[in-house]
Every structure is written in structure tokens, then in C-alpha cells.
Design a protein around this motif. Structure first.
Motif, PDB file in Angstrom:
ATOM      1  N   GLY A 120       0.447  -1.558  -0.073  1.00  0.00           N
ATOM      2  CA  GLY A 120       0.037   0.203  -0.428  1.00  0.00           C
ATOM      3  C   GLY A 120       0.735   1.409  -0.135  1.00  0.00           C
ATOM      4  O   GLY A 120       0.432   2.267   0.542  1.00  0.00           O
ATOM      5  N   GLU A 121       2.211   1.135  -0.255  1.00  0.00           N
ATOM      6  CA  GLU A 121       3.122   2.689  -0.371  1.00  0.00           C
ATOM      7  C   GLU A 121       2.461   2.944  -1.643  1.00  0.00           C
ATOM      8  O   GLU A 121       1.963   2.749  -2.577  1.00  0.00           O
ATOM      9  CB  GLU A 121       4.344   1.625  -0.457  1.00  0.00           C
ATOM     10  CG  GLU A 121       5.444   1.052   0.754  1.00  0.00           C
ATOM     11  CD  GLU A 121       4.628  -0.881  -0.500  1.00  0.00           C
ATOM     12  OE1 GLU A 121       3.437  -0.930  -0.678  1.00  0.00           O
ATOM     13  OE2 GLU A 121       5.517  -1.112  -0.810  1.00  0.00           O
ATOM     14  N   ALA A 122       2.973   4.439  -1.453  1.00  0.00           N
ATOM     15  CA  ALA A 122       2.552   5.623  -2.235  1.00  0.00           C
ATOM     16  C   ALA A 122       3.516   5.445  -3.220  1.00  0.00           C
ATOM     17  O   ALA A 122       3.811   5.784  -4.642  1.00  0.00           O
ATOM     18  CB  ALA A 122       2.743   6.975  -1.693  1.00  0.00           C
ATOM     19  N   THR A 123       4.667   4.925  -3.069  1.00  0.00           N
ATOM     20  CA  THR A 123       5.944   5.072  -3.985  1.00  0.00           C
ATOM     21  C   THR A 123       6.501   3.593  -3.874  1.00  0.00           C
ATOM     22  O   THR A 123       6.045   3.102  -3.050  1.00  0.00           O
ATOM     23  CB  THR A 123       7.341   5.525  -3.884  1.00  0.00           C
ATOM     24  OG1 THR A 123       7.625   5.300  -2.499  1.00  0.00           O
ATOM     25  CG2 THR A 123       6.768   7.338  -4.038  1.00  0.00           C
ATOM     26  N   ILE A 124       7.143   3.232  -5.051  1.00  0.00           N
ATOM     27  CA  ILE A 124       7.453   1.554  -5.160  1.00  0.00           C
ATOM     28  C   ILE A 124       8.953   2.173  -5.308  1.00  0.00           C
ATOM     29  O   ILE A 124       9.365   2.765  -6.472  1.00  0.00           O
ATOM     30  CB  ILE A 124       6.854   1.281  -6.710  1.00  0.00           C
ATOM     31  CG1 ILE A 124       5.487   0.929  -6.176  1.00  0.00           C
ATOM     32  CG2 ILE A 124       7.426  -0.213  -6.685  1.00  0.00           C
ATOM     33  CD1 ILE A 124       4.815   0.328  -7.332  1.00  0.00           C
ATOM     34  N   TYR A 157      -4.166  -9.311  -6.204  1.00  0.00           N
ATOM     35  CA  TYR A 157      -6.185 -10.013  -6.129  1.00  0.00           C
ATOM     36  C   TYR A 157      -7.198  -8.232  -6.807  1.00  0.00           C
ATOM     37  O   TYR A 157      -6.209  -7.566  -6.018  1.00  0.00           O
ATOM     38  CB  TYR A 157      -6.485 -10.740  -5.090  1.00  0.00           C
ATOM     39  CG  TYR A 157      -5.818 -11.287  -4.671  1.00  0.00           C
ATOM     40  CD1 TYR A 157      -6.129 -12.174  -4.868  1.00  0.00           C
ATOM     41  CD2 TYR A 157      -4.113 -12.438  -4.222  1.00  0.00           C
ATOM     42  CE1 TYR A 157      -5.631 -14.058  -5.492  1.00  0.00           C
ATOM     43  CE2 TYR A 157      -4.449 -13.552  -4.320  1.00  0.00           C
ATOM     44  CZ  TYR A 157      -4.349 -14.337  -4.599  1.00  0.00           C
ATOM     45  OH  TYR A 157      -4.388 -15.557  -4.540  1.00  0.00           O
ATOM     46  N   VAL A 158      -8.135  -8.432  -6.556  1.00  0.00           N
ATOM     47  CA  VAL A 158      -8.899  -7.518  -7.040  1.00  0.00           C
ATOM     48  C   VAL A 158      -9.637  -7.230  -6.004  1.00  0.00           C
ATOM     49  O   VAL A 158     -10.377  -8.548  -5.295  1.00  0.00           O
ATOM     50  CB  VAL A 158     -10.014  -7.879  -8.254  1.00  0.00           C
ATOM     51  CG1 VAL A 158     -11.215  -6.379  -8.105  1.00  0.00           C
ATOM     52  CG2 VAL A 158      -9.546  -7.955  -9.678  1.00  0.00           C
ATOM     53  N   ASP A 164      -6.066  -1.963  -6.410  1.00  0.00           N
ATOM     54  CA  ASP A 164      -5.325  -1.639  -5.023  1.00  0.00           C
ATOM     55  C   ASP A 164      -5.514  -2.568  -4.333  1.00  0.00           C
ATOM     56  O   ASP A 164      -4.125  -3.232  -3.141  1.00  0.00           O
ATOM     57  CB  ASP A 164      -6.791  -1.935  -4.202  1.00  0.00           C
ATOM     58  CG  ASP A 164      -5.850  -0.340  -2.754  1.00  0.00           C
ATOM     59  OD1 ASP A 164      -5.044  -0.255  -2.753  1.00  0.00           O
ATOM     60  OD2 ASP A 164      -5.942  -0.623  -1.927  1.00  0.00           O
ATOM     61  N   GLY A 165      -5.807  -3.875  -4.620  1.00  0.00           N
ATOM     62  CA  GLY A 165      -5.302  -5.564  -3.734  1.00  0.00           C
ATOM     63  C   GLY A 165      -4.454  -5.988  -3.967  1.00  0.00           C
ATOM     64  O   GLY A 165      -3.704  -5.528  -4.613  1.00  0.00           O
TER      65      GLY A 165
END
Ligand code: GRF
Length: 212
Positions: A120-124, A157-158, A164-165
Motif C-alpha cells: 500500500g505504499e505511495a511510491t515503489i 487480487y481484486v 489496490d489488492g
């Protein structure tokens, strides 16, 4: 043999990758049905050619919530009739409501043309530094617009939140200086075609987030 239901709106090259992997024995699964919301979608011809039931289920009005919910119930009934172990969104361009999602808990996966975060991070963090998470339907264009050094492909996963999953697998795709949207998307799809069958196998085995 585990059974897949594939939902796709367009060309269906990802669906084809699953058809080919299953045929070659690289994926121990049977594609039980391919459903499209577009009656003219190439994916339906690919299904017919492969001898897979091909179902066209057009949506009358995507902006009317009642119509959307009724549609998702019908879609769920159609898909459930084929008793899938896993539902694969392979270029499915409609957002699904809980009327569909709740019928196949933890059993729907999606292929996304960008890198999505594991936690769930905002950056990768990538091999070329940190890049923002790209969600939505324009991620190939967004990656170019933002001048990113690379983008990628993810299978996840959805959940009720779009793109987001939990991520099952993802892979980087470099961006070259002379790339345009078309050629970058072609290169991303080539990676998707490799990642998706592997992610399907992992999902069927109940695994997730194994590698990057
Ligand atoms: C893929 O890039 C997929 O990630 C995105 O839509 C595209 C579908 O391509 N969601 P195709 O129809 O499988 O060729």
C-alpha cells in the motif's frame, strides 16, 4: 483440473497468453469461459478459435448505478455457471461492484500495466529509484508523461478499491527515450503475457507476493 473464467474487453492478448500456456501444458488449468462486455471484442474471436465458450454481455448504461448492479449480478450468474476456481480480469475495462466481487471472494485477479505496491505504499522502490504508483486506465500514458525511467506489469487480487489488492507478481519494464504510448504498451504486454500465467498458477495454488 482447475477452472478459469476470463473477463476481457478488448484485443485479448493476455487471454491468448493463458490459452497458449494451458495448451502448452505450462499452466495446469482449463479456461472454462471467456466473457466480454463488448460484442465486437477480438477476445471473443480468440475464444471461439480455441474452442472455448465465448459470451458477450454488453452493458446498457455504465453510468446508471442500478443498471451496473443488475449487470454485475447477471455477470456473476453467468461466470458462476462455469464453476471457476479463479476469475481472471485480463483487460476488463469495467469497474466491478460488490454485486460481482462478493460472489467470488479472494478469487478474482487482475493484470495491470504498471507497478503496484506490495504494502500500500505511495511510491515503489525499483532498480532505477523510487517511482510513483500509477493506477487507473491511463498508466502507460502517465508513465511517459511523468518521464519515469521504467514502469512495469503487475498481477494482483481484486478488491473493492480499484488497482489496490494484494500483488501476486510484478515485473519492471524499462522506458526508452524514443518510446511512445503504443510501443511502450506493446513492451509491457509482452511482460504481462509472461507474468500472468505464472500469477494464475500461484493464485490457484493459494500463494501471493512471492517474488518481484
Ligand atoms: C493490458 O495491458 C492490461 O494490463 C490492461 O489492458 C490491457 C489489455 O490488453 N488492463 P489485451 O486485451 O490483453 O491485449
Amino acid at each position: 483440473m482447475k477452472r478459469l473464467a476470463v473477463l476481457a474487453s478488448g484485443a485479448g492478448s493476455n487471454a491468448q497468453a493463458l490459452i497458449d500456456a494451458a495448451r502448452a501444458g505450462d499452466l495446469a488449468a482449463e479456461i472454462a469461459v471467456i466473457v466480454s462486455d463488448r460484442s465486437d471484442a477480438q477476445v471473443l474471436r480468440r475464444a471461439a478459435q480455441a474452442g472455448i465458450p465465448a459470451i458477450s454481455l454488453p452493458l446498457r448504461d455504465r453510468h446508471n448505478l442500478d443498471v451496473r448492479v443488475t449487470y454485475d449480478r447477471q455477470l456473476a450468474d453467468v461466470v458462476a455457471a462455469f464453476r471457476p476456481d479463479l476469475v481472471v480480469l485480463a483487460g476488463w475495462m469495467l469497474e466491478l461492484t460488490p454485486a460481482f466481487l462478493d460472489r467470488f471472494p479472494r478469487s478474482i485477479i487482475n493484470v495491470h500495466p504498471a507497478l503496484l505496491p506490495f504494502e500500500g505504499e505511495a511510491t515503489i522502490k525499483t532498480t532505477a529509484g523510487e517511482i510513483p504508483v500509477l493506477r487507473g486506465a491511463r498508466t502507460v500514458r502517465d508513465a511517459l508523461r511523468l518521464g519515469l525511467p521504467l514502469t512495469g506489469a503487475s498481477v494482483h487480487y481484486v478488491t473493492a478499491i480499484v488497482d489496490d489488492g494484494p500483488v501476486i507478481l510484478r515485473e519492471e519494464v524499462p522506458i526508452y527515450p524514443d518510446d511512445d504510448e503504443t510501443c511502450l504498451h506493446v513492451r509491457i504486454k509482452r511482460i504481462e503475457h509472461q507474468v500472468l500465467p505464472r500469477a494464475v498458477a500461484l493464485a490457484l495454488a493459494g500463494e501471493r507476493r512471492l517474488e518481484e
